[in-house]
Design a protein around this motif. Structure first.
Motif, mmCIF file in Angstrom:
data_model
loop_
_atom_site.group_PDB
_atom_site.id
_atom_site.type_symbol
_atom_site.label_atom_id
_atom_site.label_comp_id
_atom_site.label_asym_id
_atom_site.label_seq_id
_atom_site.Cartn_x
_atom_site.Cartn_y
_atom_site.Cartn_z
ATOM 1 N N PHE A 1 -7.025 -7.334 8.237
ATOM 2 C CA PHE A 1 -6.107 -8.353 7.752
ATOM 3 C C PHE A 1 -5.996 -8.262 6.230
ATOM 4 O O PHE A 1 -7.003 -8.166 5.540
ATOM 5 N N ILE A 2 -4.759 -8.298 5.730
ATOM 6 C CA ILE A 2 -4.528 -8.308 4.284
ATOM 7 C C ILE A 2 -3.928 -9.654 3.913
ATOM 8 O O ILE A 2 -2.849 -10.020 4.390
ATOM 9 N N VAL A 3 -4.647 -10.402 3.093
ATOM 10 C CA VAL A 3 -4.199 -11.718 2.640
ATOM 11 C C VAL A 3 -3.679 -11.576 1.213
ATOM 12 O O VAL A 3 -4.415 -11.167 0.312
ATOM 13 N N ASN A 4 -2.429 -11.899 1.019
ATOM 14 C CA ASN A 4 -1.798 -11.879 -0.298
ATOM 15 C C ASN A 4 -1.614 -13.328 -0.728
ATOM 16 O O ASN A 4 -0.857 -14.071 -0.110
ATOM 17 N N ALA A 5 -2.333 -13.747 -1.783
ATOM 18 C CA ALA A 5 -2.343 -15.170 -2.153
ATOM 19 C C ALA A 5 -2.082 -15.372 -3.643
ATOM 20 O O ALA A 5 -2.433 -14.527 -4.475
ATOM 21 N N LYS B 1 7.330 2.863 -4.531
ATOM 22 C CA LYS B 1 7.901 3.533 -3.359
ATOM 23 C C LYS B 1 6.923 4.440 -2.634
ATOM 24 O O LYS B 1 7.115 4.732 -1.448
ATOM 25 N N ASN B 2 5.883 4.915 -3.332
ATOM 26 C CA ASN B 2 4.933 5.823 -2.701
ATOM 27 C C ASN B 2 3.741 5.113 -2.066
ATOM 28 O O ASN B 2 2.791 5.767 -1.630
ATOM 29 N N HIS B 3 3.791 3.792 -2.024
ATOM 30 C CA HIS B 3 2.697 3.021 -1.432
ATOM 31 C C HIS B 3 3.141 2.409 -0.111
ATOM 32 O O HIS B 3 4.326 2.140 0.101
ATOM 33 N N GLY B 4 2.166 2.180 0.773
ATOM 34 C CA GLY B 4 2.487 1.668 2.097
ATOM 35 C C GLY B 4 2.622 0.163 2.156
ATOM 36 O O GLY B 4 3.471 -0.371 2.874
ATOM 37 N N ILE B 5 1.759 -0.546 1.408
ATOM 38 C CA ILE B 5 1.747 -2.007 1.426
ATOM 39 C C ILE B 5 1.704 -2.502 -0.015
ATOM 40 O O ILE B 5 0.829 -2.099 -0.788
ATOM 41 N N ILE B 6 2.646 -3.364 -0.372
ATOM 42 C CA ILE B 6 2.714 -3.883 -1.738
ATOM 43 C C ILE B 6 2.635 -5.402 -1.683
ATOM 44 O O ILE B 6 3.463 -6.066 -1.045
ATOM 45 N N CYS B 7 1.618 -5.956 -2.339
ATOM 46 C CA CYS B 7 1.420 -7.409 -2.401
ATOM 47 C C CYS B 7 1.860 -7.898 -3.780
ATOM 48 O O CYS B 7 1.234 -7.551 -4.788
#
Length: 240
Positions: free
Chosen positions: A110-114, A32-38
């Motif tokens: 760009f954030i690539v979640n793979a 919850k305290n993070h902005g982006i979760i992959c």
């Protein structure tokens, strides 16, 4: 948006033996305290109050799959991006691309979640299937790099061992298609005061067949691997 944090986590299916992850208070407390979760190997959509969810799931919704969660307060500057390449539906890779617009210099990130299955999994029908997935990923990152900075997160089931991800004369056999002029094929520099070690020293000393494919991407796309360079995954080395 001045700063935010990014988390990458293989959660081994969103509906595990302990129930749905979005109903697990310990899971919510961590993210919850993070902005982006992959997230990888989600298996199904993951929705968390306060976050916008983007998912790429297998048609069967059995195993695999990725979800990127973006805190709603950041959504005015972050958006899902359509793939810049035409990827075959037959590849085993799942991936999501989000674009962060830099309001200071107008250069996007760009954030690539793979997620790419292990080479010996039933989802990978052959060695060529793994190769195809890495080739598509390579092309995606190359095209995105033309317009901005790229962060690759996820689980590619690539074990690099203790290999250096920067090509040198001593480790050239770990790479493929490296130019004869080694000094021109990689120019990444770690900024001063950045909590990342110049030397890789991963706790995982094993390797596998995906290793050379990932090394090729980092080499050709001017990237470095954080595994083995950051707190929590480095072993017996000070951060420089």
């Amino acid at each position: 948006m001045s700063t935010t944090s990014i988390v990458s986590w293989n959660i081994a299916h969103g509906n595990g033996i302990c129930g749905p992850k979005q109903e697990d208070p310990d899971f919510i407390k961590i993210i919850k305290n993070h902005g982006i979760i992959c997230l990888q190997e989600t298996g199904s959509d993951i929705t968390i109050p306060g976050f916008t969810s983007f998912s790429d799931l297998r048609t069967s919704k059995r195993g695999g799959g990725v979800t990127t969660l973006v805190k709603e307060s950041l959504c005015t500057q972050i958006s899902k991006l359509k793939s810049p390449v035409d990827a075959s539906d037959t590849i085993s890779m799942n991936y999501i691309i989000v674009k962060i617009q830099n309001m200071i210099n107008n250069t996007p990130m760009f954030i690539v979640n793979a997620y790419i299955p292990p080479a010996n999994s039933r989802r990978n029908n052959s060695t060529s299937d793994s190769l195809n997935s890495f080739e598509v990923l390579h092309e995606i990152i190359s095209k995105l790099s033309e317009d901005g900075e790229v962060i690759l997160c996820g689980d590619l089931n690539a074990r690099l061992g203790l290999a250096d991800d920067l090509p040198t004369e001593s480790n050239i056999s770990d790479f493929v298609d490296v130019p004869e002029d080694l000094t021109s094929c990689h120019s990444f520099t770690i900024p001063p005061n950045c909590p990342v070690s110049h030397q890789r020293n991963s706790k995982d000393s094993g390797t596998n067949s995906h290793r050379s494919h990932l090394l090729q991407i980092t080499s050709n796309c001017n990237m470095i691997t954080l595994n083995g360079r950051t707190v929590g995954d480095s072993a017996l080395i000070p951060l420089l």
